[in-house]
Design a protein around this motif. Sequence first.
Motif, PDB file in Angstrom:
ATOM      1  N   THR A 138       0.842  -1.190   0.000  1.00 25.73           N
ATOM      2  CA  THR A 138       0.000   0.000   0.000  1.00 25.73           C
ATOM      3  C   THR A 138       0.882   1.247   0.000  1.00 25.73           C
ATOM      4  O   THR A 138       1.901   1.283   0.675  1.00 25.73           O
ATOM      5  N   GLY A 139       0.460   2.258  -0.753  1.00 29.01           N
ATOM      6  CA  GLY A 139       1.063   3.581  -0.667  1.00 29.01           C
ATOM      7  C   GLY A 139       0.066   4.509   0.010  1.00 29.01           C
ATOM      8  O   GLY A 139      -0.406   4.242   1.101  1.00 29.01           O
ATOM      9  N   TRP A 140      -0.243   5.612  -0.631  1.00 27.07           N
ATOM     10  CA  TRP A 140      -1.287   6.533  -0.189  1.00 27.07           C
ATOM     11  C   TRP A 140      -1.098   7.024   1.243  1.00 27.07           C
ATOM     12  O   TRP A 140      -2.058   7.406   1.905  1.00 27.07           O
ATOM     13  N   GLY A 141       0.109   6.996   1.766  1.00 26.22           N
ATOM     14  CA  GLY A 141       0.313   7.409   3.149  1.00 26.22           C
ATOM     15  C   GLY A 141      -0.343   6.486   4.155  1.00 26.22           C
ATOM     16  O   GLY A 141      -0.509   6.850   5.319  1.00 26.22           O
ATOM     17  N   GLY A 142      -0.737   5.291   3.716  1.00 31.20           N
ATOM     18  CA  GLY A 142      -1.377   4.343   4.619  1.00 31.20           C
ATOM     19  C   GLY A 142      -2.812   4.667   4.948  1.00 31.20           C
ATOM     20  O   GLY A 142      -3.402   4.028   5.838  1.00 31.20           O
ATOM     21  N   ARG A 143      -3.426   5.612   4.242  1.00 34.38           N
ATOM     22  CA  ARG A 143      -4.772   6.069   4.619  1.00 34.38           C
ATOM     23  C   ARG A 143      -5.817   4.959   4.554  1.00 34.38           C
ATOM     24  O   ARG A 143      -6.718   4.897   5.375  1.00 34.38           O
ATOM     25  N   SER A 167       5.206   4.042   3.833  1.00 27.47           N
ATOM     26  CA  SER A 167       4.627   5.337   4.177  1.00 27.47           C
ATOM     27  C   SER A 167       5.664   6.246   4.808  1.00 27.47           C
ATOM     28  O   SER A 167       6.637   5.786   5.396  1.00 27.47           O
ATOM     29  N   GLN A 168       5.428   7.540   4.699  1.00 26.67           N
ATOM     30  CA  GLN A 168       6.356   8.552   5.206  1.00 26.67           C
ATOM     31  C   GLN A 168       6.088   8.846   6.678  1.00 26.67           C
ATOM     32  O   GLN A 168       5.883   9.983   7.062  1.00 26.67           O
ATOM     33  N   ARG A 169       6.099   7.824   7.523  1.00 27.79           N
ATOM     34  CA  ARG A 169       5.758   8.032   8.920  1.00 27.79           C
ATOM     35  C   ARG A 169       6.730   7.303   9.852  1.00 27.79           C
ATOM     36  O   ARG A 169       6.314   6.458  10.662  1.00 27.79           O
ATOM     37  N   PRO A 170       8.022   7.609   9.806  1.00 23.37           N
ATOM     38  CA  PRO A 170       8.965   6.917  10.686  1.00 23.37           C
ATOM     39  C   PRO A 170       8.780   7.276  12.148  1.00 23.37           C
ATOM     40  O   PRO A 170       9.161   6.507  13.037  1.00 23.37           O
TER      41      PRO A 170
END
Length: 331
Positions: free
Chosen positions: A212-217, A233-236
Motif C-alpha cells: 500500500t502507498g497513499w500514506g497508509g490512509r 509510508s512517510q511516517r517513521p
Amino acid sequence: MLTALLAATLGGPIPLLCTPYAEDGSLDVVTLAKEARFVADCGASGVIWPAANDALALLTAEEEREGLAAVAQALAGGEAWFCPCCPGTNLVDTLRRVGVAADLAARHPALKTALLVRMCDDATDDAAYERQYDAVAAALRARAAAGERPIRVIVQTYNGKSPLPSAKTLVGLAVRHPETYGWYKVEGTGSGICALAGELAAAKPAVKTVFTGWGGRDWLYHYRVVGTRGVISQRPMYADLMVRVWRALEADDARADELFAKFMYLRNLDNVLPSAQMRGWNLYVLKRRGVFRNTLSREAKAGGGWTLADLVLTEAQRAEIDRRLGHALAP
C-alpha cells in the motif's frame, strides 16, 4: 527456495526516513543513523532513504552516498531490510543511484537489500517502463554473476509525472526477472489504483508482495479487500504503531481497527497543521520522541540553492500534537 523465502519476508511496514540536518545545515548522518535504528528497533520490516518528497533535490550526490552508508551501517547485523530509494530524472540517473546502493550492499553482504525504484521522470508509457526496469535488472544480474548477493527491487508505480503502468507490464517484469521483481508499491491518483493493486495481488506466484502507498490512509481496506501485504509510508516517527497495526492484521486480531484509528488520529494532524510532506510537525514528533536533535529543514531558494529554516509551532499546536501522541502511543 530463496525466492519463496524472500516472498514471505519482504512485506509489512517499511517507513521512509525524514532527513535530519545539523545546526549549520549539513546532513546530520549521526541522527540519520539513529533514526534508522529507531525504526528497525520498532520492528519495522525495513527502512527507506532518501525519500523523493523530502527535499531530495537539495541533497548532493555525496550527501546521498554518505547518508546511505550511515543507514546501511546502522542496520548491519539486524533483521530490517536496507531499502535505498532510487528515483531518477532519466535512466542514467536511476542507474547511477542503483549503482551507489549496490556498492553499499556489496560492502555489507549480510544486509538484506531491496531497492525502491520508481519509473524515471521522463517515462511516458509502458515501453519506456520496460526499457528502464530491464536495464536495472541487467545491471543487478551482472553484479550477482560476479559473486555479489542478489538484490531485490520494489517497483514504485507513481512518480507524479508519468501515467500508471499496466498490470500486464508489471507482471511481465516479474516473469522475465523473477530474481529481481515481484514486489510492487502501488499508489497514485484516480480510480484505477485499487484495480491495479488487485490485479497484481492476484498474479501470484510471479508477484510476491503488493504494498500500500497513499500514506497508509486506506491500509486496512487494501489489506483485507484488495490483497496488499505491506505498507510503505512517510511516517517513521511512529513506526512502532505501524508495527502494532501490522501484527494485529496478520494475527486477524480485532484490535487492528482500533490501532488503525490511532494511526489515522496522528496521520490526520495534516488537516489542522498542514505540513510539507514529511516535515513540518513531523519533525517536532521526531524530536519529542528523542530521535531528532532539532526541527531544521532546508528550503529551496528561488534563484537556486537552499536556506535553513526552523519549525515554528504555537503552544496550542504543540499541546494538540502531544495530546494525540499520548493517546495513540499508549500501551
